[in-house]
Design a protein around this motif. Structure first.
Motif, PDB file in Angstrom:
ATOM      1  N   UNK A 184       0.942  -1.163  -0.020  1.00 46.46           N
ATOM      2  CA  UNK A 184      -0.028   0.189   0.033  1.00 46.46           C
ATOM      3  C   UNK A 184       0.906   1.184   0.179  1.00 46.46           C
ATOM      4  N   UNK A 185       0.743   2.136  -0.854  1.00 49.99           N
ATOM      5  CA  UNK A 185       1.546   3.100  -0.956  1.00 49.99           C
ATOM      6  C   UNK A 185       0.739   4.496  -0.454  1.00 49.99           C
ATOM      7  N   UNK A 186       1.328   5.149   0.642  1.00 47.36           N
ATOM      8  CA  UNK A 186       0.957   6.392   0.957  1.00 47.36           C
ATOM      9  C   UNK A 186       1.723   7.262   0.819  1.00 47.36           C
ATOM     10  N   UNK A 187       1.593   8.254  -0.283  1.00 52.20           N
ATOM     11  CA  UNK A 187       2.598   9.475  -0.321  1.00 52.20           C
ATOM     12  C   UNK A 187       4.081   8.720  -0.905  1.00 52.20           C
ATOM     13  N   UNK A 188       4.828   8.971  -0.185  1.00 48.86           N
ATOM     14  CA  UNK A 188       6.310   8.572  -0.396  1.00 48.86           C
ATOM     15  C   UNK A 188       6.395   7.187   0.330  1.00 48.86           C
ATOM     16  N   UNK A 189       5.719   6.852   1.264  1.00 47.79           N
ATOM     17  CA  UNK A 189       5.850   5.778   2.013  1.00 47.79           C
ATOM     18  C   UNK A 189       5.116   4.470   1.277  1.00 47.79           C
ATOM     19  N   UNK A 190       5.789   3.152   1.855  1.00 47.86           N
ATOM     20  CA  UNK A 190       5.061   1.884   1.263  1.00 47.86           C
ATOM     21  C   UNK A 190       4.715   1.005   2.667  1.00 47.86           C
ATOM     22  N   UNK A 191       3.610   0.319   2.525  1.00 43.93           N
ATOM     23  CA  UNK A 191       3.388  -0.534   3.538  1.00 43.93           C
ATOM     24  C   UNK A 191       2.772  -1.689   3.101  1.00 43.93           C
ATOM     25  N   UNK A 192       3.106  -2.798   3.952  1.00 45.12           N
ATOM     26  CA  UNK A 192       2.484  -4.408   3.780  1.00 45.12           C
ATOM     27  C   UNK A 192       1.257  -4.562   4.537  1.00 45.12           C
ATOM     28  N   UNK A 193       1.146  -3.713   5.753  1.00 41.64           N
ATOM     29  CA  UNK A 193       0.135  -3.780   6.608  1.00 41.64           C
ATOM     30  C   UNK A 193      -1.224  -2.695   6.302  1.00 41.64           C
ATOM     31  N   UNK A 194      -2.178  -3.017   5.930  1.00 43.12           N
ATOM     32  CA  UNK A 194      -3.128  -1.812   5.490  1.00 43.12           C
ATOM     33  C   UNK A 194      -3.342  -1.034   6.674  1.00 43.12           C
ATOM     34  N   UNK A 195      -3.296  -1.624   7.762  1.00 42.48           N
ATOM     35  CA  UNK A 195      -3.805  -0.652   9.157  1.00 42.48           C
ATOM     36  C   UNK A 195      -2.850   0.395   9.131  1.00 42.48           C
ATOM     37  N   UNK A 196      -1.480   0.111   9.063  1.00 43.68           N
ATOM     38  CA  UNK A 196      -0.416   1.021   9.005  1.00 43.68           C
ATOM     39  C   UNK A 196      -0.516   1.951   8.017  1.00 43.68           C
ATOM     40  N   UNK A 197      -0.892   1.579   6.732  1.00 45.43           N
ATOM     41  CA  UNK A 197      -1.268   2.376   5.630  1.00 45.43           C
ATOM     42  C   UNK A 197      -2.495   3.404   5.957  1.00 45.43           C
ATOM     43  N   UNK A 198      -3.439   3.082   6.530  1.00 43.82           N
ATOM     44  CA  UNK A 198      -4.693   3.935   6.936  1.00 43.82           C
ATOM     45  C   UNK A 198      -4.217   4.938   7.835  1.00 43.82           C
TER      46      UNK A 198
END
Length: 77
Positions: free
Chosen positions: A55-69
């Motif tokens: 999940x990409x949020x701006x310049x960050x990438x996450x594999x956990x949806x809760x962290x991305x949210x």
């Protein structure tokens, strides 16, 4: 009867070419580049292929949806 295929975003109208009613347009493109299915070769025992969603949020990438949210909420401020 010969009809012209419609152009898509990935091709120009001049590339469309004639298509007979007996041969659908998709059938002509099936041999254009290889299989979309996964690799057919078997992996050695003990090796497993897995798919990971990022999940990409701006310049960050996450594999956990809760962290991305959570990052998304932080960016909204």
């Amino acid at each position: 009867m010969i009809v012209m295929k419609e152009a898509t975003d990935n091709m120009n109208a001049k590339d469309a070419g004639p298509v007979s009613k007996e041969t659908p347009a998709t059938r002509q493109w099936e041999s254009e580049g290889g299989s979309l299915s996964s690799r057919e070769e078997k992996l050695p025992e003990g090796i497993q292929a897995v798919t990971v969603t990022h999940y990409r949020v701006g310049k960050y990438s996450y594999t956990n949806l809760e962290d991305a949210m959570a990052e998304h909420r932080r960016q909204l401020g």
